[in-house]
Design a protein around this motif. Structure first.
Motif, mmCIF file in Angstrom:
data_model
loop_
_atom_site.group_PDB
_atom_site.id
_atom_site.type_symbol
_atom_site.label_atom_id
_atom_site.label_comp_id
_atom_site.label_asym_id
_atom_site.label_seq_id
_atom_site.Cartn_x
_atom_site.Cartn_y
_atom_site.Cartn_z
ATOM 1 N N ILE A 1 46.477 16.378 -26.994
ATOM 2 C CA ILE A 1 45.547 16.489 -25.868
ATOM 3 C C ILE A 1 46.206 17.270 -24.732
ATOM 4 O O ILE A 1 47.307 16.946 -24.296
ATOM 5 C CB ILE A 1 45.119 15.096 -25.362
ATOM 6 C CG1 ILE A 1 44.417 14.332 -26.481
ATOM 7 C CG2 ILE A 1 44.210 15.213 -24.145
ATOM 8 C CD1 ILE A 1 44.187 12.867 -26.174
ATOM 9 N N THR A 2 45.527 18.297 -24.259
ATOM 10 C CA THR A 2 46.026 19.089 -23.133
ATOM 11 C C THR A 2 45.631 18.416 -21.826
ATOM 12 O O THR A 2 44.455 18.190 -21.576
ATOM 13 C CB THR A 2 45.447 20.514 -23.177
ATOM 14 O OG1 THR A 2 45.845 21.127 -24.402
ATOM 15 C CG2 THR A 2 45.949 21.338 -22.003
ATOM 16 N N ALA A 3 46.626 18.076 -21.005
ATOM 17 C CA ALA A 3 46.363 17.413 -19.722
ATOM 18 C C ALA A 3 46.364 18.407 -18.565
ATOM 19 O O ALA A 3 45.545 18.308 -17.648
ATOM 20 C CB ALA A 3 47.392 16.319 -19.470
ATOM 21 N N LEU A 4 47.288 19.366 -18.595
ATOM 22 C CA LEU A 4 47.369 20.401 -17.554
ATOM 23 C C LEU A 4 47.611 21.748 -18.212
ATOM 24 O O LEU A 4 48.415 21.849 -19.147
ATOM 25 C CB LEU A 4 48.508 20.106 -16.567
ATOM 26 C CG LEU A 4 48.397 18.878 -15.671
ATOM 27 C CD1 LEU A 4 49.693 18.683 -14.886
ATOM 28 C CD2 LEU A 4 47.213 18.986 -14.719
ATOM 29 N N THR A 5 46.938 22.773 -17.712
ATOM 30 C CA THR A 5 47.082 24.110 -18.281
ATOM 31 C C THR A 5 47.466 25.115 -17.210
ATOM 32 O O THR A 5 46.633 25.492 -16.371
ATOM 33 C CB THR A 5 45.764 24.564 -18.951
ATOM 34 O OG1 THR A 5 45.366 23.591 -19.920
ATOM 35 C CG2 THR A 5 45.946 25.902 -19.642
ATOM 36 N N ASP A 6 48.751 25.477 -17.172
ATOM 37 C CA ASP A 6 49.212 26.615 -16.363
ATOM 38 C C ASP A 6 48.794 26.501 -14.894
ATOM 39 O O ASP A 6 48.246 27.446 -14.317
ATOM 40 C CB ASP A 6 48.669 27.917 -16.967
ATOM 41 C CG ASP A 6 49.396 29.147 -16.449
ATOM 42 O OD1 ASP A 6 50.630 29.077 -16.291
ATOM 43 O OD2 ASP A 6 48.738 30.171 -16.200
ATOM 44 N N ILE A 7 49.055 25.337 -14.273
ATOM 45 C CA ILE A 7 48.657 25.187 -12.866
ATOM 46 C C ILE A 7 49.809 25.577 -11.931
ATOM 47 O O ILE A 7 50.986 25.357 -12.232
ATOM 48 C CB ILE A 7 48.140 23.764 -12.529
ATOM 49 C CG1 ILE A 7 49.291 22.737 -12.521
ATOM 50 C CG2 ILE A 7 47.042 23.321 -13.474
ATOM 51 C CD1 ILE A 7 48.940 21.457 -11.793
ATOM 52 N N VAL B 1 41.052 22.200 -6.354
ATOM 53 C CA VAL B 1 40.088 21.523 -7.228
ATOM 54 C C VAL B 1 40.582 21.631 -8.667
ATOM 55 O O VAL B 1 40.805 22.732 -9.182
ATOM 56 C CB VAL B 1 38.681 22.148 -7.117
ATOM 57 C CG1 VAL B 1 37.712 21.431 -8.052
ATOM 58 C CG2 VAL B 1 38.179 22.081 -5.676
ATOM 59 N N LEU B 2 40.772 20.471 -9.303
ATOM 60 C CA LEU B 2 41.215 20.409 -10.696
ATOM 61 C C LEU B 2 40.031 20.058 -11.586
ATOM 62 O O LEU B 2 39.307 19.098 -11.312
ATOM 63 C CB LEU B 2 42.299 19.339 -10.857
ATOM 64 C CG LEU B 2 43.767 19.761 -10.752
ATOM 65 C CD1 LEU B 2 44.654 18.523 -10.796
ATOM 66 C CD2 LEU B 2 44.164 20.700 -11.873
ATOM 67 N N GLU B 3 39.851 20.820 -12.639
ATOM 68 C CA GLU B 3 38.825 20.519 -13.647
ATOM 69 C C GLU B 3 39.445 20.675 -15.023
ATOM 70 O O GLU B 3 39.977 21.744 -15.343
ATOM 71 C CB GLU B 3 37.616 21.455 -13.491
ATOM 72 C CG GLU B 3 36.783 21.185 -12.240
ATOM 73 C CD GLU B 3 35.584 22.111 -12.149
ATOM 74 O OE1 GLU B 3 35.213 22.696 -13.182
ATOM 75 O OE2 GLU B 3 35.040 22.252 -11.038
ATOM 76 N N THR B 4 39.381 19.595 -15.808
ATOM 77 C CA THR B 4 39.934 19.565 -17.173
ATOM 78 C C THR B 4 41.292 20.267 -17.261
ATOM 79 O O THR B 4 41.527 21.108 -18.131
ATOM 80 C CB THR B 4 38.957 20.181 -18.199
ATOM 81 O OG1 THR B 4 38.640 21.538 -17.812
ATOM 82 C CG2 THR B 4 37.666 19.370 -18.272
ATOM 83 N N GLY B 5 42.185 19.894 -16.339
ATOM 84 C CA GLY B 5 43.567 20.351 -16.385
ATOM 85 C C GLY B 5 43.849 21.716 -15.804
ATOM 86 O O GLY B 5 44.980 22.205 -15.881
ATOM 87 N N SER B 6 42.848 22.358 -15.206
ATOM 88 C CA SER B 6 43.057 23.683 -14.611
ATOM 89 C C SER B 6 42.584 23.691 -13.164
ATOM 90 O O SER B 6 41.628 23.002 -12.817
ATOM 91 C CB SER B 6 42.276 24.753 -15.381
ATOM 92 O OG SER B 6 42.727 24.844 -16.711
ATOM 93 N N ILE B 7 43.265 24.469 -12.328
ATOM 94 C CA ILE B 7 42.817 24.642 -10.939
ATOM 95 C C ILE B 7 41.728 25.698 -10.924
ATOM 96 O O ILE B 7 41.954 26.856 -11.307
ATOM 97 C CB ILE B 7 43.991 25.035 -10.025
ATOM 98 C CG1 ILE B 7 44.965 23.858 -9.891
ATOM 99 C CG2 ILE B 7 43.484 25.453 -8.642
ATOM 100 C CD1 ILE B 7 46.233 24.178 -9.139
#
Length: 236
Positions: free
Chosen positions: A14-20, A208-214
């Motif tokens: 599961i991806t929690a954060l992507t390249d923030i 604003v974070l949405e599904t692990g992305s800003i």
């Protein structure tokens, strides 16, 4: 003061954060807003090195703390007040505050006493209840104690995870007024909140974070009137 550079975190598949990426400057109140599961708490836990990172770097006061032990990060001047308060219910209010000083072994006895006085000035209700067990306090009082305990290590930056969660509206207002006072004391604040309206109204800047992305960033008051933010988080 704090910089996150292209951070990604996975929990298994599961991806929690992507390249923030984000920055917190000295003296600012910065807020992260987003729905449940957006990655807000994971971001904060990554800063404190409580979760394993897939990639990216985190810097505090220009030092790379990506893989620094959590206790050492605290000693550098970064306090983390987690979601759910996590006070010690069997200890008194005073003892809970004393426990907060363990994060800063450099504090002298005189400095600790000064910090106790400062916390009691900021949270008069805690002074009234200093000999009561933490578990006997109301939800709002426990949240105040959790924040005060974080301040007892005299941090430069304090991270607050959902401080208004589960509290009555009148108490929520009080908590946000206290956050402004904490900033006025010279502290930098990173705030996670589901109460987007209140958070953005006091924040210098927001992400604003949405599904692990800003997906959005900007000044707090600009995001407050942003049509996308209003539709998604402010019920407009």
């Amino acid at each position: 003061m704090l910089k996150i550079d292209h951070l990604s975190v996975n929990y298994g598949y599961i991806t929690a954060l992507t390249d923030i990426s984000l920055e917190v400057k000295k003296g600012e109140i910065i807020t992260l807003i987003g729905g449940n599961g957006a990655g807000k708490t994971t971001t904060m836990m990554s800063i404190s090195n409580l979760v394993e990172k897939e990639s990216g770097k985190i810097f505090f006061k220009d030092q790379d703390i990506t893989n620094t032990a959590p206790d050492k990060i605290v000693k550098m001047g970064l306090a983390h007040v987690p979601e759910g308060r996590k006070i010690f219910p069997s200890l008194t209010v005073y003892e809970n505050l004393q426990a907060g000083t363990l994060g800063n072994p450099k504090l002298t006895k005189g400095e600790i006493n000064d910090l106790i006085v400062q916390c009691y000035d900021l949270f008069p209700r805690l002074k009234e209840r200093s000999t009561q067990g933490g578990g006997s306090l109301s939800g709002g009082e426990q949240q105040m104690l959790a924040i005060a305990r974080g301040l007892m290590m005299d941090p430069e930056l304090i991270m607050l995870d959902e401080p208004s969660l589960g509290l009555a509206p009148i108490v929520v207002e009080e908590i946000f007024e206290l956050i402004l006072k904490i900033r006025d004391m010279g502290k930098t604040v990173l705030l996670i909140e589901q109460n987007a309206s209140m958070a953005l109204s006091i924040a210098d800047r927001g992400y604003v974070l949405e599904t692990g992305s800003i997906t959005l960033s900007g000044k707090g008051k600009e995001l407050l009137v942003n049509p996308e933010v209003m539709r998604a988080y402010l019920g407009a």
